[in-house]
Motif scaffolding. Sequence first.
Motif, PDB file in Angstrom:
ATOM      1  N   ALA A 170       1.510  31.290 -20.850  1.00 20.08           N
ATOM      2  CA  ALA A 170       0.038  31.143 -19.965  1.00 20.08           C
ATOM      3  C   ALA A 170      -1.025  31.410 -20.406  1.00 20.08           C
ATOM      4  O   ALA A 170      -1.080  32.512 -21.126  1.00 20.08           O
ATOM      5  CB  ALA A 170       0.410  31.815 -18.545  1.00 20.08           C
ATOM      6  N   ASP A 177       4.113  25.320 -11.955  1.00 21.30           N
ATOM      7  CA  ASP A 177       3.047  25.259 -12.660  1.00 21.30           C
ATOM      8  C   ASP A 177       2.072  26.721 -12.209  1.00 21.30           C
ATOM      9  O   ASP A 177       1.009  26.524 -12.461  1.00 21.30           O
ATOM     10  CB  ASP A 177       2.118  24.152 -12.163  1.00 21.30           C
ATOM     11  N   LEU A 182      -5.213  31.956 -19.254  1.00 23.00           N
ATOM     12  CA  LEU A 182      -6.159  31.907 -18.369  1.00 23.00           C
ATOM     13  C   LEU A 182      -7.477  32.383 -18.700  1.00 23.00           C
ATOM     14  O   LEU A 182      -7.679  33.612 -18.882  1.00 23.00           O
ATOM     15  CB  LEU A 182      -5.671  32.574 -16.813  1.00 23.00           C
ATOM     16  N   ASN A 186       0.102  29.990 -12.724  1.00 27.81           N
ATOM     17  CA  ASN A 186      -0.214  30.364 -14.013  1.00 27.81           C
ATOM     18  C   ASN A 186      -0.039  31.950 -13.838  1.00 27.81           C
ATOM     19  O   ASN A 186      -0.715  32.751 -13.320  1.00 27.81           O
ATOM     20  CB  ASN A 186      -1.776  30.106 -14.234  1.00 27.81           C
ATOM     21  N   TYR A 202      -9.552  28.038 -20.465  1.00 23.08           N
ATOM     22  CA  TYR A 202      -8.299  27.532 -20.409  1.00 23.08           C
ATOM     23  C   TYR A 202      -7.724  27.905 -18.967  1.00 23.08           C
ATOM     24  O   TYR A 202      -8.276  28.882 -18.188  1.00 23.08           O
ATOM     25  CB  TYR A 202      -7.428  27.966 -21.263  1.00 23.08           C
ATOM     26  N   ASP A 203      -7.066  26.911 -18.262  1.00 28.74           N
ATOM     27  CA  ASP A 203      -6.242  27.311 -17.071  1.00 28.74           C
ATOM     28  C   ASP A 203      -4.869  26.625 -17.220  1.00 28.74           C
ATOM     29  O   ASP A 203      -4.839  25.313 -16.715  1.00 28.74           O
ATOM     30  CB  ASP A 203      -6.660  26.971 -15.774  1.00 28.74           C
ATOM     31  N   TRP A 204      -4.126  27.136 -18.155  1.00 29.17           N
ATOM     32  CA  TRP A 204      -2.724  26.416 -18.747  1.00 29.17           C
ATOM     33  C   TRP A 204      -1.350  27.366 -18.418  1.00 29.17           C
ATOM     34  O   TRP A 204      -1.597  28.431 -18.583  1.00 29.17           O
ATOM     35  CB  TRP A 204      -3.080  26.105 -20.133  1.00 29.17           C
ATOM     36  N   ALA A 205      -0.378  26.716 -18.424  1.00 35.86           N
ATOM     37  CA  ALA A 205       0.857  27.436 -18.101  1.00 35.86           C
ATOM     38  C   ALA A 205       2.238  26.481 -18.585  1.00 35.86           C
ATOM     39  O   ALA A 205       1.888  25.403 -18.265  1.00 35.86           O
ATOM     40  CB  ALA A 205       1.121  28.202 -16.919  1.00 35.86           C
ATOM     41  N   THR A 223      -7.139  22.151 -19.312  1.00 38.31           N
ATOM     42  CA  THR A 223      -5.770  22.228 -18.536  1.00 38.31           C
ATOM     43  C   THR A 223      -4.497  22.503 -19.764  1.00 38.31           C
ATOM     44  O   THR A 223      -3.586  22.672 -19.431  1.00 38.31           O
ATOM     45  CB  THR A 223      -5.520  20.873 -17.846  1.00 38.31           C
ATOM     46  N   ARG A 263      -2.738  34.986 -14.088  1.00 39.34           N
ATOM     47  CA  ARG A 263      -3.614  35.322 -12.951  1.00 39.34           C
ATOM     48  C   ARG A 263      -3.328  36.540 -12.335  1.00 39.34           C
ATOM     49  O   ARG A 263      -4.178  37.274 -11.697  1.00 39.34           O
ATOM     50  CB  ARG A 263      -3.854  34.080 -11.975  1.00 39.34           C
ATOM     51  N   ARG A 291       7.573  31.946  -9.817  1.00 38.22           N
ATOM     52  CA  ARG A 291       7.474  30.577 -10.102  1.00 38.22           C
ATOM     53  C   ARG A 291       8.540  29.624  -9.042  1.00 38.22           C
ATOM     54  O   ARG A 291       8.309  28.760  -8.769  1.00 38.22           O
ATOM     55  CB  ARG A 291       7.868  30.010 -11.540  1.00 38.22           C
TER      56      ARG A 291
END
Length: 713
Positions: free
Chosen positions: A633, A694, A635, A696, A401-404, A476, A699, A688
């Motif tokens: 989020a 966008d 990651l 994340n 996953y790499d989503w936010a 994503t 991270r 942000r």
Amino acid sequence: MSTEKELFSAVDALLERVSQDPLPLPAERKRLREAAGLSQDQIAAALQTRRETVSGWEAGRTEPRPPKRAAYARLLEGLAERFPDAESAATAPSPAAPVAAAAEVAPPAPPVSPASPPSVDRRPAPAARPAAASPPPSRGVREASGSPVAADARYPHGPLAVLDADADRQVVAYCVGGLVLDVPAKSLPALVEWALTEAGLGAARLNPNGWDADPVLVLTDAAAERYGLPSRLSEEERHTGRLPDDHKAVRQLTKAQWQLTRRGLGPWAWIYRPAQGGKRSSVQLCIPGWGALDSRSWGHAAQLPPAELARLLGTYADRVITPRGTTAVNGLELMTALHPPTRAGRPDADGRRHSEYNPGSLGSRPVDCAPPEAPDGHPLLAHLPRFHQRGPAEVLLEEAYDWARPLTDEECLKPYVVGVDVNMAFAAGANGAVVGLGAPTHVTRPAFDPKVPGCWLVDLSHVELDPRLPSPFTPTGERPGGPAWYATPTVAYAVELGYDVRPAEGYLRRESGRYLDAWYQRLRDAYVATMADLGVTTGMEPQAFLEAMARHREVDPDLALVLSAIKATVKGGIGKLRERPRGGGWRPGQPWPALLRPTWRPDIRAAVISRTRTNMHRKMLRLAAATGRFPVAVLSDCVVYASDGPGPLDVLPHEDGKPLKGAFQLGVSPGMVKHEGTQTVLWAEGLREEYGSDLNLARYIKDGQVSAQDSGE
């Protein structure tokens, strides 16, 4: 002052312990269990104890007590009758027994300070022994911190040694357990001979069908220079990763009829002669000054004094595998060591034994991947136009996953964002994974079967989930836009959620097995044992666990490096299953060396990542259903929630002190979670606003810092 009665009672306790049922040495206990195909969980269930207890017995950290000791001895005796091994250590009372008994009647010794090496037993290495002679007993000194001496009597000085030279060019070898040996070798070829014939270095195979581990010699800067090697590589040599073939040291080895692999004399060098009579003659060199111990995996290990480095690498060798390359290489080598590709077959008419395929392994020859599994540039894709970009319907995109998402108005009113991180997430994803053992078969319109590993072309765009959750089908987290290729666990999760799936195509592997189970179990045991040494144990109450985690790296900073290396071994080993081309000279459409390995298996990597990602989603969904809390989020193995309080206990629900089943649970075992970090919602919103909606948060949740590289500056 102890009274005379107390002293005599202590002595009686020692005598009682020594007179108990004799047990094989710890390494033999492990060999017998693995030869029988038994897990530590099965042994623990039979003896009504915990798996961690059995792990301690096999590592020599603890000894069984009555009445379990007699039952354990009976089990091992029965296994020894069924699985004899003439090369293994003979049954004898374990040297750990008096140590354990002494611990019961005396205060524990203070931990060894990193600044002061342990007491050492310094002596010249024994003379070479005839093959038929009985090996001498182990003569090392055990450290209080848990770095055991070699249990296998064929290798009395452990798996490796760190070599250092003094101002008079005298070389000494620091071995596991505090033993120091004088090294008489004056040249690099002589050093290799010494390692094989006199040093008493090596380690027993992890599977009866495998090979014993080669001796590993770790050269400090001074030792490298003593044997004609530079303390650092030149810029050109760093680029090629090796000394040139015309270097004096390489020519010396060649003249002495030693060979080097294709990677040459580099940070990790394998020096060998062809095997004769089923016996290898090979030595591994590790040169930290050339970058052998990458700081991303080993931290500051390369800067440790020789004795402390020997302890660190020896602990890793004992719990994981004798190192022979990067942690990624070790992760892949561990798979093969636990599941060797071949085994000895039955004798033929002439009484000769030939090797045959070892069931459950990946075999000794590479297999072709399916076209969707092939990474860009693979020879299978040579027919595609040069700048063609493959979409989801052409390529298998199983990634972490790499989503936010933006915070809701309600979440913005909360003071904190809290991140939790899954322990050994990819190892947990490998546990129980059914993977293909052979080549794929292409089928059209197959009926989906969750028991068949492979990849499936299926349309999951109709699956509707709460938009506050990431989609489980894409890295994503975005909803699929149409047909795409998925690994079996991803499609199986769609079925689990109650949705209809109708694959249009599939590349399926009918021959399958749980190839990674033993790999997972060994790495799990290594991780849990090392965490226990750092004061974090299984079964701790949540608050006690969080407090122990907050200080565990301070308990023993050097041993904490072993923990980092274990985690890097997991991720690196999974990554190596789909190793990309490296170095110059390669062109898209051409093969690269990794494709020649039976362990180049992008389908297995995809299955593990698929299981890891869907495991994360399953727990997020369960937590959302029970509490109404949704992640903001995700990651890889870290997930972030808006929270009313600053800690994980403010996010993860507990009822009557028990965690919510099926959701994230605090604890040390793989698959459970720990605290990753906490920041304020103001921090999150400010970040942000500055870097984009966008960004994340997962991270940066650990320390709150965004580097220039991350921000695109």
